[in-house]
Design an enzyme around this catalytic site. Structure first.
Site, PDB file in Angstrom:
ATOM      1  N   GLU A  79       0.838  -1.182  -0.045  1.00 48.58           N
ATOM      2  CA  GLU A  79       0.069  -0.061  -0.020  1.00 48.58           C
ATOM      3  C   GLU A  79       0.991   1.223  -0.061  1.00 48.58           C
ATOM      4  O   GLU A  79       0.771   2.155   1.081  1.00 48.58           O
ATOM      5  CB  GLU A  79      -0.965   0.122   1.237  1.00 48.58           C
ATOM      6  CG  GLU A  79      -1.966  -1.208   0.889  1.00 48.58           C
ATOM      7  CD  GLU A  79      -3.504  -0.813   1.786  1.00 48.58           C
ATOM      8  OE1 GLU A  79      -3.261  -0.175   2.822  1.00 48.58           O
ATOM      9  OE2 GLU A  79      -4.296  -1.514   1.408  1.00 48.58           O
TER      10      GLU A  79
ATOM     11  N   GLU B 285      -5.424  -8.653  -0.104  1.00 48.41           N
ATOM     12  CA  GLU B 285      -6.039  -8.657   1.024  1.00 48.41           C
ATOM     13  C   GLU B 285      -7.658  -8.432   0.570  1.00 48.41           C
ATOM     14  O   GLU B 285      -7.719  -7.873  -0.269  1.00 48.41           O
ATOM     15  CB  GLU B 285      -5.732  -7.342   2.001  1.00 48.41           C
ATOM     16  CG  GLU B 285      -4.378  -7.311   2.446  1.00 48.41           C
ATOM     17  CD  GLU B 285      -3.757  -6.030   3.160  1.00 48.41           C
ATOM     18  OE1 GLU B 285      -4.763  -5.296   3.646  1.00 48.41           O
ATOM     19  OE2 GLU B 285      -2.671  -5.877   3.478  1.00 48.41           O
TER      20      GLU B 285
HETATM   21  C1  NOJ Z   1      -4.523  -2.784   4.509  1.00 50.44           C
HETATM   22  C2  NOJ Z   1      -3.390  -2.616   5.068  1.00 50.44           C
HETATM   23  O1  NOJ Z   1      -2.471  -3.199   4.432  1.00 50.44           O
HETATM   24  C3  NOJ Z   1      -3.434  -3.817   6.475  1.00 50.44           C
HETATM   25  O2  NOJ Z   1      -2.209  -3.560   7.014  1.00 50.44           O
HETATM   26  C4  NOJ Z   1      -4.662  -3.236   7.320  1.00 50.44           C
HETATM   27  O3  NOJ Z   1      -4.849  -3.881   8.510  1.00 50.44           O
HETATM   28  C5  NOJ Z   1      -5.825  -3.451   6.442  1.00 50.44           C
HETATM   29  N1  NOJ Z   1      -5.834  -2.752   5.205  1.00 50.44           N
HETATM   30  C6  NOJ Z   1      -7.175  -3.256   7.077  1.00 50.44           C
HETATM   31  O4  NOJ Z   1      -7.458  -1.781   7.281  1.00 50.44           O
END
Ligand code: NOJ
Length: 447
Positions: free
Chosen positions: A166, A352
């Site tokens: 990200e 994710e």
């Molecule tokens: C994206 C992030 O990469 C992760 O670290 C985070 O916990 C999740 N989103 C949920 O917000």
């Protein structure tokens, strides 16, 4: 019934700072997240929570891997903590830190689970932040050296890596808005510089990994605005494409701000002014340094519905929301892979997908998270449509296996399919864990 390719990878994901704990154990150096939590405390993180202990996965990883196996998990995307491996970021290697990941990787493989490391999930060594962190162009060298060290150690066992998680959150939220570590609020040309440095760092790391393991696949994980059409009008998909890649006022949250650099080696004419100003200062030859990733990791949580002209659909009163008030928009899982594939032509992994729910242990001792099952079910059905429409998606990683430290929200948000009692560190599989095990066992046919 939903269909998935035979060799589709079903897994889960987490990140070092969010689950490992052991923040100063065995020679680990401090990271910007240790500092952010310790020094700025409650001002920035709910209740002053820290990742000092988190889920204590550093000490309990064998229990976690056994739980993964019991739930049919086939891949684990974890992150390597840079300061655990190189305490000051570019100096001596901490052998004990590397040995921890050695044991984790071996335990995963012994249990039939593919280790899928991410090299950077936000815990920059503090010593590097003192040298400017992601603002310093030298980060490409520091990161490549670290990638080389990791690849040499794990190259015989790791086949798929992700470099940076990200990029947009690192930059916008960490250096622009100051809500994540290192908590800075820099002007927009500096934001443009950081994106460029991230692209250089990914590229240098990809070269370093390939030099050691030519066959390894190296992915990059951006995030940002993802629009999807909410009508069947002809041209609606084109309109959603334009809306997704159009730089708006929040230009830093676009996929193209960094993926265009890596995959297309340019900014296009529509790039915002601060990016153009910065681009004019980029040393000659930088574009030739850019490495197209082998795949894109997409973190899919929610998207923005648009009409047939690409205009945002206004907020609908009472729309479905997760516990942390994110909208529930399963269709984004259908269209995001299609739109990203159309622009970049790269394979993808859903790196994710998940949600926070108000989970708790019921009187019967179980955690009944029907909301999570319904959410994942809807998103996975949409993902099967993306694949049927031709998007080359290699796998799906649910976020997250364990409840964990959710950055500025501390421990208030529970994203896991395994419940963690943070007082006792006891793990309790939620209903969704059993449900996901069935989905994996049937390669999605149970959906
Ligand atoms: C994206 C992030 O990469 C992760 O670290 C985070 O916990 C999740 N989103 C949920 O917000």
């Amino acid at each position: 019934m939903a269909h998935f390719p035979k060799d589709f990878t079903w897994g889960v994901a987490c990140a070092a700072y969010q689950c490992e704990g052991a923040w100063d154990a065995d020679g680990k150096g401090p990271s910007i997240w240790d500092d952010f939590c310790h020094e700025q405390g409650e001002a920035h993180v709910k209740h002053g929570d820290t990742g000092d202990v988190a889920c204590d996965s550093y000490h309990r990883f064998r229990e976690d891997v056994a739980l993964m196996k019991a739930h049919n998990i086939k891949a684990y995307r974890f992150s390597v903590s840079w300061p655990r491996v190189i305490p000051d970021g570019d100096g001596e290697v901490n052998e004990t830190g590397l040995a921890f990941y050695d044991e984790l990787v071996d335990a995963l493989i012994e249990n039939g689970i593919e280790p899928m490391p991410t090299l950077y999930h936000w815990d920059l060594p503090s010593a590097l932040q003192l040298k400017g962190g992601w603002q310093n162009r030298q980060i490409a060298e520091w990161f490549a050296r670290y990638a080389d060290i990791v690849a040499r150690r794990f190259g015989d066992r790791v086949k798929r890596y992700m470099t940076i998680n990200e990029a947009q959150c690192i930059t916008e939220l960490g250096y622009g808005m100051g809500v994540l570590a290192p908590g800075l609020k820099l002007p927009q040309t500096e934001i443009a510089r950081i994106y460029h440095n991230i692209a250089l760092a990914h590229s240098a790391a990809q070269r370093a990994i390939k030099a050691v393991s030519p066959d390894a696949l190296v992915g990059f994980v951006p995030c940002g605005k993802l629009c999807f059409p909410q009508c069947d009008a002809p041209g609606a998909l084109d309109a959603a494409y334009r809306a997704t890649f159009e730089y708006g006022a929040r230009w830093g949250f676009n996929f193209n701000i960094v993926l265009d650099s890596l995959a297309l080696r340019r900014y296009d004419d529509s790039a915002p002014e601060p990016v153009k100003r910065f681009a004019a200062t980029i040393p000659e030859g930088d574009w030739d340094l850019m490495e197209k990733p082998d795949f894109i990791g997409i973190n899919v949580y929610h998207g923005d519905p648009v009409d047939g002209d690409g205009a945002p659909i206004p907020h609908v009163p009472g729309e479905p929301l997760t516990a942390c008030k994110w909208t529930i928009t399963p269709e984004v899982m259908h269209y995001a892979p299609l739109l990203l594939h159309r622009r970049y032509g790269l394979p993808m992994i859903i790196s994710e997908n998940g949600l926070s729910c108000n989970d708790r242990v019921y009187l019967d001792g179980s955690v009944h998270d029907a909301d999570r099952i319904d959410f994942l079910h809807r998103y996975l059905v949409e993902l099967s449509k993306a694949i049927a429409d031709g998007a080359p998606v290699m796998g799906y990683l649910q976020w997250s296996f364990l409840d964990n430290f959710e950055w500025a929200s501390g421990y208030d948000e529970r994203f896991g399919i395994i419940y963690v009692d943070y007082q006792t560190l006891k793990r309790t599989p939620k209903d969704s864990a059993k449900w996901y095990a069935k989905v994996i066992e049937t390669n999605g046919a149970a959906l």
